[in-house]
Design an enzyme around this catalytic site. Sequence first.
Site, short mmCIF file in Angstrom:
data_model
loop_
_atom_site.label_atom_id
_atom_site.label_comp_id
_atom_site.label_asym_id
_atom_site.label_seq_id
_atom_site.Cartn_x
_atom_site.Cartn_y
_atom_site.Cartn_z
N HIS A 143 25.26 -13.80 -3.48
CA HIS A 143 25.48 -13.73 -2.03
C HIS A 143 24.19 -13.48 -1.23
CE1 HIS A 143 29.86 -13.18 -2.76
NE2 HIS A 143 29.53 -12.26 -3.63
N ASP A 144 23.54 -12.35 -1.51
CA ASP A 144 22.50 -11.86 -0.61
C ASP A 144 21.25 -12.72 -0.60
OD1 ASP A 144 23.42 -8.47 -1.46
OD2 ASP A 144 24.21 -9.82 0.06
N PHE A 168 33.37 -7.62 2.16
CA PHE A 168 33.03 -6.21 1.99
C PHE A 168 32.05 -5.67 3.04
CE2 PHE A 168 32.43 -2.21 0.02
CZ PHE A 168 31.07 -1.92 0.06
N ASN A 169 30.93 -6.36 3.27
CA ASN A 169 29.90 -5.81 4.16
C ASN A 169 30.44 -5.53 5.57
OD1 ASN A 169 27.96 -5.86 2.17
ND2 ASN A 169 27.10 -7.83 2.79
N ASP A 173 21.90 -2.87 0.13
CA ASP A 173 22.65 -1.86 -0.63
C ASP A 173 22.68 -2.26 -2.11
OD1 ASP A 173 26.15 -2.89 -0.27
OD2 ASP A 173 24.32 -4.11 -0.23
N ASP A 181 21.75 -7.98 -4.13
CA ASP A 181 20.68 -7.48 -3.26
C ASP A 181 19.36 -7.45 -4.03
OD1 ASP A 181 23.33 -5.87 -2.71
OD2 ASP A 181 22.24 -5.82 -0.81
N THR A 200 21.80 -7.20 4.15
CA THR A 200 22.65 -7.75 3.09
C THR A 200 23.65 -6.72 2.60
OG1 THR A 200 21.07 -7.12 1.36
CG2 THR A 200 20.82 -9.33 2.32
N ASN A 249 27.46 -0.88 -1.68
CA ASN A 249 27.91 -1.12 -3.06
C ASN A 249 28.01 0.18 -3.85
OD1 ASN A 249 28.18 -3.96 -3.08
ND2 ASN A 249 25.94 -4.17 -3.15
O1 RIB Z 1 30.78 -9.38 -0.21
C1 RIB Z 1 29.53 -9.54 -0.82
C2 RIB Z 1 28.56 -8.54 -0.29
O2 RIB Z 1 29.04 -7.22 -0.58
C3 RIB Z 1 27.17 -8.62 -0.95
O3 RIB Z 1 26.20 -8.20 -0.04
C4 RIB Z 1 27.28 -7.64 -2.08
O4 RIB Z 1 26.00 -7.10 -2.44
C5 RIB Z 1 28.13 -6.57 -1.45
O5 RIB Z 1 27.27 -5.73 -0.68
CA CA Z 2 24.69 -6.37 -0.62
#
Ligand code: RIB
Ligand code: CA
Length: 309
Positions: free
Chosen positions: A238-239, A164-165, A10, A15, A124, A39
């Site tokens: 993160h990703d 979040f994901n 996303d 990403d 991701t 996102n």
């Molecule tokens: O919490 C971090 C995640 O949420 C990452 O994948 C970032 O791109 C958002 O999608």
């Molecule tokens: Ca992401």
Amino acid sequence: MPKNIILDCDPGHDDAIAIFLAAGHPALNIKAITTVSGNASIQHTTRNALIIAEMAELTQVPVAQGAEEPLVRKPKTAPHIHGESGLEGPELQEPTKQQESLHAIDLMADLLDHPEEPLTLVPTGPLTNIAWLLKRAPHVKKNIKEIVLMGGGSFGNWTPAAEFNIYADPEAAHVVFESGLPLTMAGLDLTHQAMAAEKEKEWLRHADTKAASFTAELLDYFTATYKELFGFPGAPIHDACAVAYCIDDRVFSTTHLPVTVETAGTYTTGMTVIDYLQTTGKAPNVNVAGQLNHSMFWTMLTDALERLP
Ligand code: RIB
Ligand code: CA
């Protein structure tokens, strides 16, 4: 022999960097990039994926649009972190690369129907597409080598308990975590160790590829939002951690633990309930990421960015 992966994402600043890492590293072969609402809206995340794929000259890699909303909930987006477009900061050129006419889930099912070898799925973003794939085409499970995802953790960044994901589509995450497939979770405990700050940005600004300088611009925006919102000195990439693990699983440690996704808690919906002391008697189902080898991670990323245009 490169590992065949499907990136489900996303974009999203991190990403985008994950796509660059996968595109620039010889250990991986991207069979497809699929997009999901997360996102930003599905329209934005798909446009962003096309922009990044074109910048990385992934001319043979199909980009297919996926789910525009979670399994049962309303979409959540993160404009306060990634901007309305999902890739705020750098100046973006409209992509000339076209998205596939096939829906992401149909493309994934096709690729998994008769692969030369089992594929690794690397989600991701929210897990909506992966959950739909497992629901609609359960026969392809035998051709999924493993799922290496960014998400979850022992704390949250959207609520105190939820990352979040997972929070964006906890029902989808439940389907994936209970699928019985080999699963590695790069959660916030891990990804917050992959912090890019001034030193890393300085290196990127002076590297001699467009992908590196564009990544510096992405991080200028991304680090500013993390500083403003969380007081962090940098931004966690993160990703890219999930992709790095597919390149070399020594990049972070893991512990095989029972993990359950909360889908009904007043304060804990979207939480990945990690049973560290195995109190539930549930069989371990997830390789939970622990300690990052930061220098290995950063070397992987810089090498990949230097190989790109
Ligand atoms: O919490 C971090 C995640 O949420 C990452 O994948 C970032 O791109 C958002 O999608
Ligand atoms: Ca992401």
